[in-house]
Design an enzyme around this catalytic site. Structure first.
Site, PDB file in Angstrom:
ATOM      1  N   TYR A 143      64.450  50.963  39.007  1.00 37.50           N
ATOM      2  CA  TYR A 143      65.847  51.355  38.776  1.00 37.50           C
ATOM      3  C   TYR A 143      66.410  50.677  37.527  1.00 37.50           C
ATOM      4  O   TYR A 143      67.370  51.161  36.939  1.00 37.50           O
ATOM      5  CB  TYR A 143      66.718  50.963  39.974  1.00 37.50           C
ATOM      6  N   LYS A 190      52.712  47.572  47.341  1.00 33.97           N
ATOM      7  CA  LYS A 190      51.586  48.462  47.025  1.00 33.97           C
ATOM      8  C   LYS A 190      50.637  47.651  46.147  1.00 33.97           C
ATOM      9  O   LYS A 190      50.304  48.015  45.014  1.00 33.97           O
ATOM     10  CB  LYS A 190      52.139  49.709  46.310  1.00 33.97           C
ATOM     11  N   ASP A 222      52.527  52.892  52.112  1.00 30.59           N
ATOM     12  CA  ASP A 222      52.109  54.126  52.800  1.00 30.59           C
ATOM     13  C   ASP A 222      51.847  53.862  54.280  1.00 30.59           C
ATOM     14  O   ASP A 222      52.249  54.632  55.154  1.00 30.59           O
ATOM     15  CB  ASP A 222      50.897  54.771  52.109  1.00 30.59           C
ATOM     16  N   ASP A 246      64.462  51.968  49.455  1.00 30.11           N
ATOM     17  CA  ASP A 246      65.307  53.162  49.403  1.00 30.11           C
ATOM     18  C   ASP A 246      64.693  54.255  50.283  1.00 30.11           C
ATOM     19  O   ASP A 246      65.359  54.855  51.144  1.00 30.11           O
ATOM     20  CB  ASP A 246      65.368  53.622  47.933  1.00 30.11           C
ATOM     21  N   ASP A 250      65.691  55.440  54.536  1.00 21.77           N
ATOM     22  CA  ASP A 250      66.100  56.807  54.890  1.00 21.77           C
ATOM     23  C   ASP A 250      65.203  57.333  56.004  1.00 21.77           C
ATOM     24  O   ASP A 250      65.661  57.967  56.952  1.00 21.77           O
ATOM     25  CB  ASP A 250      65.997  57.751  53.681  1.00 21.77           C
TER      26      ASP A 250
END
Ligand code: NAD
Length: 357
Positions: A143, A190, A222, A246, A250
């Site tokens: 970001y 990751k 994942d 983020d 959700d």
């Protein structure tokens, strides 16, 4: 009587509708418990662009620096979603206020209300008892890293950057929280692919030596995404970066039944900002159907974390639970198969909860 200053920044779309409910709840807590909440308002996002040309006017930042806590709504507007080429954008307001106020840790508690176990697409027996506290890093990652285009605009890049101190300061908060809960911390990265994730893991492991009483587990993002749905009860505190957090939160909102149920606290070293995790939801904005409970639960987090008013915070959460127990629902958490449910609009739902405090 103690005075608490609260800056209300409703923003755009349903942000305005749900924040009005969160504010009313704070006023009610003031009446019931004998506190004085003094409110100010400020602009951000599309509303601010329309009024001033900037998604984060200086006046908003000045007011934010001078307040005790911020109740935030959401930012976003369809005109901008459909035209990525516009250089002044509503969401810049949110990214900038987080950066300006040093709000590096976003706490997202995910604990389904028993009354809403059927509202989730996940089986109730898998969900019951889930209680997760996410720590999403908020001021680093893709970001804020270098981005651009090259080769005549045909190649685009965003850079995932993390500095040791950025990982360390949020990891410390997550370890401390784990200590006061079930003493398990899951760090999500990751690291099999990304260098920034390898640094992330290194820092978490270094810090873990100072918290021998906390069990640390590392998961690739994942695998974490899969396990959240398969076995949500296996998580206690989850620590992750900005982008992974983020997306995963959700996903995790479905554990709580709806995006409209999840509150969050953005914290740094100064003022705290409290906001639902959802956006401005243009598809339902202006219709008085949005679920205000995420904003109301954000107000509860504010009472607890910024003001140290735990009984008041619990009274708000209990009022939400009672309202749900009595069968009141907004459309997003309603289930036509459940007898006795009464579907309310935004304002009426806010009023029911307020009355029950
Ligand atoms: P969104 O969170 O606004 O909505 C996603 C879906 O969830 C929609 O179908 C919406 O109707 C539903 N929903 C969200 N909140 C709800 C509520 N309280 N009650 C009932 N249903 C609810 O995400 P989006 O549609 O991807 O984005 C819309 C806009 O919001 C975009 O402009 C985006 O940039 C912005 N956005 C802002 C924030 C923020 O301000 N923190 C976060 C995410 C997205």
């Amino acid at each position: 009587m103690k005075t608490y200053r609260v800056l209300v920044i409703p923003g755009d779309g349903i942000g305005k509708e749900v924040t009005a409910c969160g504010k009313r709840v704070l006023e009610r807590v003031g009446e019931k418990f004998g506190h004085r909440f003094v409110f100010e308002e400020a602009l951000i996002g599309h509303a601010a662009i329309e009024a001033t040309g900037s998604p984060l006017p200086d006046e908003t930042i000045e007011k934010a620096r001078a307040t005790d806590a911020i109740l935030f709504g959401a930012v976003g507007h369809p005109d901008y979603d459909n035209d990525p080429s516009l250089s002044v954008r509503p969401e810049q307001g949110l990214l900038k206020i987080r950066k300006e106020l040093g709000l590096f840790a976003n706490l997202r508690p995910i604990k389904p209300f028993d009354e809403l176990l059927d509202a989730s697409p996940i089986k109730p027996e898998v969900l019951k008892g889930a209680d997760i506290l996410f720590f999403r890093e908020l001021t680093g990652d893709v970001y804020f890293g270098e981005r651009g285009r090259r080769e005549g605009g045909n190649v685009a890049y965003d850079t995932m950057v993390y500095a040791r101190y950025e990982v360390e300061r949020i990891a410390r908060k997550a370890f401390e929280a784990a200590r006061s809960r079930r003493r398990k911390l899951t760090s999500v990265d990751k690291a099999n692919v990304l260098e920034s994730s390898r640094l992330w893991r290194e820092v978490v492991n270094d810090l873990a030596r100072q918290y021998p009483d906390v069990t640390v587990e590392h998961l690739f993002v994942d695998t974490a995404a899969m396990k959240l749905i398969k076995d949500p009860r296996s998580f206690d505190v989850v620590l992750t970066g900005n982008l992974f957090g983020d997306i995963l939160t959700d996903e995790a909102s479905q554990i709580a039944g709806s995006m409209g149920m999840l509150a969050s606290a953005s914290l740094g070293d100064t003022v705290g900002l409290y906001e639902p995790i959802h956006g401005s939801a243009h598809d339902i904005a202006g219709k008085d159907v949005a679920n205000p409970l995420a904003s109301i639960l954000s107000a509860s987090l504010m009472l607890d974390i910024s003001f140290g008013l735990k009984p008041e915070a619990d009274a708000v959460t209990e009022a939400v639970a009672q309202t749900l127990r009595e069968g009141f629902r907004t459309a997003d958490i309603a289930d036509a198969r459940t007898p006795g449910e009464k579907v309310l609009n935004t304002e009426a739902m806010g009023k029911k909860v307020t009355e029950r405090i």
